[in-house]
Scaffold this active site. Structure first.
Site, mmCIF file in Angstrom:
data_model
loop_
_atom_site.group_PDB
_atom_site.id
_atom_site.type_symbol
_atom_site.label_atom_id
_atom_site.label_comp_id
_atom_site.label_asym_id
_atom_site.label_seq_id
_atom_site.Cartn_x
_atom_site.Cartn_y
_atom_site.Cartn_z
ATOM 1 N N ASP B 307 29.321 36.007 -25.036
ATOM 2 C CA ASP B 307 28.486 34.835 -24.813
ATOM 3 C C ASP B 307 28.011 34.861 -23.374
ATOM 4 O O ASP B 307 28.774 35.193 -22.477
ATOM 5 C CB ASP B 307 29.302 33.571 -25.079
ATOM 6 C CG ASP B 307 29.335 33.250 -26.554
ATOM 7 O OD1 ASP B 307 28.310 33.488 -27.226
ATOM 8 O OD2 ASP B 307 30.380 32.794 -27.032
ATOM 9 N N THR B 378 14.848 11.428 -11.685
ATOM 10 C CA THR B 378 14.717 10.627 -12.906
ATOM 11 C C THR B 378 13.827 11.370 -13.885
ATOM 12 O O THR B 378 13.053 12.241 -13.485
ATOM 13 C CB THR B 378 14.101 9.233 -12.645
ATOM 14 O OG1 THR B 378 12.759 9.445 -12.214
ATOM 15 C CG2 THR B 378 14.873 8.448 -11.600
ATOM 16 N N THR B 381 10.041 10.700 -12.846
ATOM 17 C CA THR B 381 9.452 11.396 -11.691
ATOM 18 C C THR B 381 9.639 12.897 -11.771
ATOM 19 O O THR B 381 8.842 13.667 -11.244
ATOM 20 C CB THR B 381 10.092 10.908 -10.378
ATOM 21 O OG1 THR B 381 11.504 11.187 -10.444
ATOM 22 C CG2 THR B 381 9.882 9.414 -10.175
ATOM 23 N N MET B 383 11.545 14.639 -10.177
ATOM 24 C CA MET B 383 11.814 15.254 -8.867
ATOM 25 C C MET B 383 12.810 14.384 -8.124
ATOM 26 O O MET B 383 13.076 13.240 -8.488
ATOM 27 C CB MET B 383 10.528 15.418 -8.067
ATOM 28 C CG MET B 383 9.750 14.137 -7.852
ATOM 29 S SD MET B 383 8.205 14.491 -7.016
ATOM 30 C CE MET B 383 7.551 12.851 -6.874
#
Lengths: 565, 686
Positions: B307, B378, B381, B383
């Site tokens: 994996d 957020t 945004t 950024m």
């Protein structure tokens, strides 16, 4: 040893090397049923044979069916040959008025010729009629050789195929080996032999008056044709008692050389057929290299010790010519002895019993190792496969992987059968020899005393169990005891090895091919060659050390200290 | 990381127990499992009888000599037994330390899941299907699955990992192991194994010689050894008859001595120890195996499925490069990137701070001292950044930052500069993630975030390749990213956008090509693939379903363990092969010791074969027998530790081991027997 002798050995080996590829390729085509030069003549004959015998040429067999056919066919061979021998006095072509053969000797001969051994405890001239000679012995010379080749081809198929159930059809392999391989080669060699002066007739024996006024009987018969199949099929049984030492069987250095070539020809070329059929010719060359190294070691050791001469006679004779033909000399005799025992042929052109102890031991060792140095046609190669399987198994562990040979996983079943097949020979040799050493009938056999007599006994049972057929000479083997014991040894040594070998083939053919990686043990390259040789010597050979010490080894030291037998 | 429960080979306790066990193992019924040693025992009994007959004056041989041979034959058998007992002892000690806790725990048995009252019973009496309650501070009494509740569990007793794990019902982390401890809250557990069937019990059975099932490979080797024993048996038995022909008689004691030295006693005595020690080494690596064959299969593996996350990479994207746009100083970009991330607690943010420190020696600063305010990321945004009194720094996706720049400059026509596009494209094609940094109205540059391949993985994959093992990475990433990472880590292949059924399909496909596969897994959806794989290693932190499907369990839950497991499997086979070769090669010297001695009376000329110049026939035979016994004990540490295994190609390993164990096997006994012979004569033992 001299340069001339060494050059002869090299020349011989070189010619064999040259022939491997073309004959190997030819046999590959024959058994893959591809087109060959002889097809126009042989294909109709092949079809006729199948039609008459009711063989379905489209059908293939699994290992058990293959083994059953093989055993059945050879069993019939034993019975037919036995009957011919018993009734030859009333059968045609008997100008020498040979009598019916006693039951024990007839059994021995029947076992001997069907098992490709050609051990002869009788004097052929005067014992065997021309009818028996041609329709009994010579027929078995062809068929026993074809049986051997068929088995090897079946084994090779098992390695080449993937997840299949069948390993070919015994009847087809038998017919094709006989028609395409053995007959044409025999024809060519017979022609040369006739040209070189070997008799080929059905005349009664010639009674000639010698200069001294005595009557000498000169045997006649179809000698040239028998001579070729004797060598090509690694049969070894001569039409005359002195075998290839007799000028009628082996008149000149050229016939001597050709016989040597013929003995190794098919066995050596089969390694190439194997390589081609598994689509990696190097695999074949690896086995041949191992064989070649062991062969050259035997020749040079034997040649060296024989050239030293007997230290007790050094004031009278520089070289040991007892039991040798002057026209072959030391090298010609030693080389023949090594070739005939390496290849399970058993023809002789000198008396091995008269060799000095160590040089006489080398042919014995060749037989004891299981005649895997080239070996009998087919069986030699399959014997080598058995050792390769054991070698791969231990070496595979040593590199940290469940072992594989040519991409086939080597597991419990293969090991079980390989061990069984490899051990039969030493068991047979030891048990029968021990039996002979402790019974009055056995002890009566050897003509010599002490260790030399012991060598004669152990050589006889090695030769019989190993299906070699050569005699050390010096053993009176035509007794009820020896006829019975060597007869049994020959049958055990042949068929108890063939069955487990085919069982391995049956197991291998069903397996998947595991693709190789750099973690896979490479079965090409010199490391593997040497490992294989080490396994052959330790697993197959070391066990004979005590017996050899009591025979030729002690005889050698006794000779040095001034005692001979 | 787990603390490895290693122990020295010479633990007094184990040696004491092994000595007792080696005598118990003399019982012929159990010894029959080891045919080579069984033969030695039979002839030891025979020789003892001869000794007694001699004692009574019925036969007349050198009494002291026969006594010594008999004694050394018994020693040979006992040494063989001792080897097995030592390996068992070490394995048991290992397993017992794991089992200890289990024996002492009491279980709170519930009638059913809704039962309020519990009954206290010993943990060893729990059966499959029982429901037990485990509360804060209590030890979990048996392997099982959480059916209700959430709890923090301390698994350090089993795994050595000190951080507690959160486990809860219905999740991928719902299975619990006996011996671990509940730190907080409570859970109800459904027991999944009967007494004696748990992984631990299986493990203990595997290290106990008497109960151990031989692996197919071991059986094959055994057959070879038995075959050789039979043929040597016949060869020595017939010597007497050959000797009779030569007009002499060989004392049975001497024949027996020859037989025992010729049959492969060295490997016969060590074979089972080697197998047990292999399993034991796994336990030392905190791996439990369900069968011995699984360990051997590990040595055969051709392909490893790994994996990506957690095995090959750390699992989080990290800063790897700061790429300033033209006109911007690299340090300026680093400074801005660091400032914007100081309060960013995401792994990416932390990695930027760390990278700035490591590469540009920028120390961490305190935002509040700088009078700065952190603007978190957020979804709207897309950024994050910091606001200072008179400036702003932002980092985020290309689109988000572009919007930000447009807004700042009040110019909607601003395009992404050509230079930036190129950089972003380069990062994307290499499988990385670009993070654009801007200060106020100016674009500064790009942070290159990427999946960082764990240190040393490339070298390990290289080693695996040398051993002929292919590595395939399994990842949910898109093919582009997958290719970039697999190339960087040096993997042979990858499976991108993999779903659990893709994994299963890949395994089947490789298997039809004749390959053996190993994989690790922890989730329930891994179970089918784990079951299909030839070697399936379940993480101990994984689900019960995964564990049941697997044939090994890694208590450390370390996915890279697979590589070590392969090594252990190979080492096990190599040790077996090397000692077999050694054992067989030994025979050459033994012949040279015994044969001349054996026929000394009849054929003194055979003394020429006495190349070791052993003093007398009796001392020669005795020395060979003593060597044959001692070599078992001398090789025992090697059998237990395993032959040194370096990842090389098969051809190279064969050459090396052939030289050491093949050639060594021929030479060592010549020296050993000679030395013993000198001692035997010095001590006047003959």
């Amino acid at each position: 040893m001299n340069l001339n002798g060494i050059l002869q050995i090299i020349l011989y080996f070189f010619v064999i090397l040259l022939l491997i590829k073309p004959i190997g390729l030819y046999m590959t085509r024959v058994f893959n049923k591809e087109k060959t030069f002889f097809d126009p003549i042989l294909c109709p004959i092949e079809k006729l044979v199948y039609k008459l015998s009711g063989v379905n040429s489209k059908e293939e067999q699994n290992w058990l069916e293959y083994a059953k056919s093989l055993i059945l066919f050879n069993l019939i061979g034993v019975v037919v040959l036995y009957s011919i021998l018993r009734f030859q006095n009333i059968l045609p072509f008997n100008p020498t008025k040979s009598d019916s053969i006693s039951p024990d000797l007839a059994f021995n001969i029947a076992a001997s010729f069907t098992s490709n051994t050609n051990w002869q405890s009788y004097v052929p001239e005067g014992t065997i009629s021309y009818f028996t000679e041609m329709l009994g012995l010579t027929v078995q010379n062809f068929l026993s050789a074809a049986t051997g080749i068929a088995m090897a081809i079946a084994f090779i198929r098992a390695l080449a195929r993937e997840q299949s159930n069948t390993i070919g059809n015994f009847w087809i392999d038998l017919v094709r080996s006989t028609l395409w391989v053995l007959l044409p080669l025999s024809f060519i060699f017979s022609m040369i032999f006739v040209f070189e002066g070997i008799p080929q007739n059905l005349k009664p024996y010639v009674h000639a008056r010698t200069i001294e006024g005595k009557i000498q009987i000169l045997p006649q018969g179809p000698i040239a044709s028998r001579e070729s199949i004797k060598a090509i099929g690694t049969n070894g049984g001569g039409i005359l008692n002195a075998n290839s030492a007799h000028p009628y069987e082996n008149p000149s250095p050229l016939t001597n050389f050709l016989q040597l070539i013929a003995i190794f020809l098919i066995g050596a070329a089969l390694t190439n057929t194997f390589g081609r059929m598994v689509k990696d010719e190097r695999q074949g060359w690896v086995l041949f290299t191992a064989m070649g190294i062991l062969f050259l070691f035997g020749v040079f050791a034997s040649y060296y010790f024989e050239s030293l001469g007997n230290p007790l006679l050094k004031d009278f004779a520089k070289i040991n010519m007892e039991g040798k033909e002057v026209r072959f000399g030391i090298l010609g005799s030693v080389l023949y002895a090594i070739v005939t025992t390496a290849a399970s042929c058993g023809a002789v052109n000198s008396m091995h019993s008269s060799f000095l102890p160590i040089s006489g031991m080398m042919p014995l060792i060749n037989i004891m190792l299981g005649e895997i140095i080239i070996g009998g046609v087919g069986v030699g190669l399959s014997g080598m496969f058995l050792f390769a399987i054991i070698a791969v198994f231990i070496a595979g562990l040593m590199v940290g992987r469940t072992p594989e040979y040519l991409g086939k996983k080597i597991e419990t079943k293969e090991i079980k059968m390989s061990v069984l097949a490899v051990l039969i020979l030493p068991l047979c040799v030891h048990c029968f020899s021990a039996f002979a050493c402790t019974t009055p009938w056995g002890v009566r056999g050897p003509l010599n005393m002490g260790p030399h007599g012991f060598s004669e006994i152990i050589y006889a049972f090695s030769s019989a169990s190993g299906n070699n057929g050569s005699a050390f000479a010096g053993l009176n083997a035509n007794s009820f005891f020896y006829n019975l014991t060597t007869g049994l040894a020959m049958l055990i040594g042949r068929f108890l090895i063939i069955v487990p070998t085919l069982a391995i083939a049956g197991s291998l053919v069903r397996k998947k091919l595991v693709p190789p990686s750099s973690g896979t043990l490479p079965t090409t390259g010199l490391t593997f060659v040497f490992y294989l040789i080490l396994v052959i010597i330790t697993v197959g050979g070391l066990v004979y050390f005590p017996a050899l010490s009591l025979g030729p080894i002690v005889e050698h030291f006794l000779m040095i200290s001034g005692k001979v037998f | 990381m787990a603390t490895k429960k290693r122990q020295s080979i010479l633990s007094l306790e184990i040696i004491k127990q092994a000595t007792i066990d080696s005598l118990i193992k003399l019982n012929p019924v159990t010894l029959f499992r080891n045919p080579v040693m069984f033969v030695v025992e039979v002839v030891a009994i025979l020789t003892t009888i001869f000794f007694i007959l001699n004692l009574c004056g019925i036969t007349k041989e050198n009494l002291f000599f026969v006594f010594q041979i008999a004694a050394w034959l018994w020693v040979t058998v006992i040494f063989g037994n001792f080897s097995e007992a030592m390996a068992e002892g070490r394995g048991k000690a290992q397993a017992n330390s794991l089992r200890q806790t289990k024996l002492e725990t009491k279980a709170k048995l519930l009638k059913d899941i809704n039962d309020k009252e519990y009954k206290l019973i010993p943990g060893t009496e729990l059966k499959k299907g029982d429901i037990v309650l485990a509360e804060t501070g209590s030890v979990i009494p048996g392997d099982g699955e959480i059916v209700e509740g959430v709890a923090l569990i301390d698994e350090s007793a089993i795994t050595g990992e000190s951080a507690a794990v959160l486990k809860q019902s219905g999740s991928d982390k719902s299975s619990v192991i006996a011996g671990t401890k509940v730190i907080s809250d409570w859970i109800k557990i459904k027991i999944t194994s009967n007494p004696g069937e748990s992984f631990l019990d299986q493990m203990i059975a595997l290290v106990e010689g008497a109960k151990r099932q031989k692996t197919p490979n071991e059986i094959a080797l055994c057959i070879l050894l038995v075959g050789m024993t039979i043929v040597f048996l016949i060869a020595t038995a017939t010597i007497e008859m050959f000797a009779l022909y030569a007009g002499t008689h060989i004392p049975v004691t001497i024949l027996i001595a020859l037989l025992v030295t010729l049959i492969p006693t060295t490997i016969g005595g060590l074979l089972s120890a080697i197998g047990i020690a292999g399993i034991d080494r796994l336990v030392q690596h905190n791996v439990l195996a369900m069968s011995g064959s699984a360990v051997e299969a590990a040595g055969d593996v051709d392909t490893l499925l790994l994996d990506k996350t957690g095995t090959i990479t750390f699992g989080n994207r990290m800063a790897d490069e700061f790429i300033p746009l033209s006109g911007v100083n690299e340090l300026e970009l680093a400074d801005a990137a660091q400032l914007s991330s100081l309060s960013d607690e995401t792994p990416e943010g932390r990695s930027i701070v760390k990278f700035a420190k490591d590469k540009y020696q920028l120390r961490e600063r305190n935002l509040s001292q700088l009078n700065a305010e952190f603007i978190p990321f957020t979804a709207q945004t897309r950024m994050s950044g910091v606001n200072f009194e008179n400036s702003e720094i932002r980092k985020g996706s290309t689109d988000a930052i572009l919007d930000y720049i447009k807004r700042k400059n009040n110019d909607k026509s601003i395009q992404v500069p050509q230079e930036l596009t190129q950089v972003i494209e380069r990062i994307s094609t290499s499988g990385g993630t670009p993070l654009v940094v801007a200060r106020n109205d100016k674009l500064l540059g790009v942070i290159h975030l990427k999946d960082i391949v764990k240190g040393g993985m490339r070298e390990r994959f290289e080693e695996l390749r040398k051993m002929g093992i292919r590595t395939i990475m399994i990842t949910g990433d898109n093919p582009l990213t997958a290719r970039a990472i697999s190339k960087e880590a040096g993997l042979d292949d990858f499976l991108a956008e993999a779903k659990p059924q893709d994994k299963l399909e890949l395994i089947r496909k490789e298997q039809t090509k004749g390959k053996l596969l190993a994989m690790t897994g922890d989730g329930t959806n891994d179970a089918p693939a784990l079951a299909q794989a030839d070697v399936g290693v379940a993480m101990s932190s994984g689900t019960q379903a995964a564990k049941e499907a697997a044939n090994m369990i890694d208590l450390d839950s370390n996915p890279t363990k697979l590589i070590e497991i392969v090594g252990i499997g190979k080492q096990l086979l190599i040790t077996r092969g090397a000692l077999t070769t050694f054992s067989i090669a030994n025979d050459v010297a033994k012949y040279f010791a015994i044969i001349p001695a054996m026929f000394y009376i009849t054929y003194p000329e055979l003394g020429a074969l006495n190349v070791m110049k052993l003093a007398t026939p009796h001392s020669a035979i005795l020395s060979a027998v003593i060597f044959n016994a001692l070599i078992i004990l001398l090789l025992l540490p090697l059998a237990l530790k395993g032959v040194v295994f370096k990842p090389l190609g098969a051809a190279a390993i064969l050459r090396k081991n052939l030289l050491i164990y093949g050639l060594g096997g021929i030479v060592v006994p010549f020296i050993g027997i000679k030395v013993i012979d000198i001692l035997v004569n010095f001590l006047h033992l003959v």
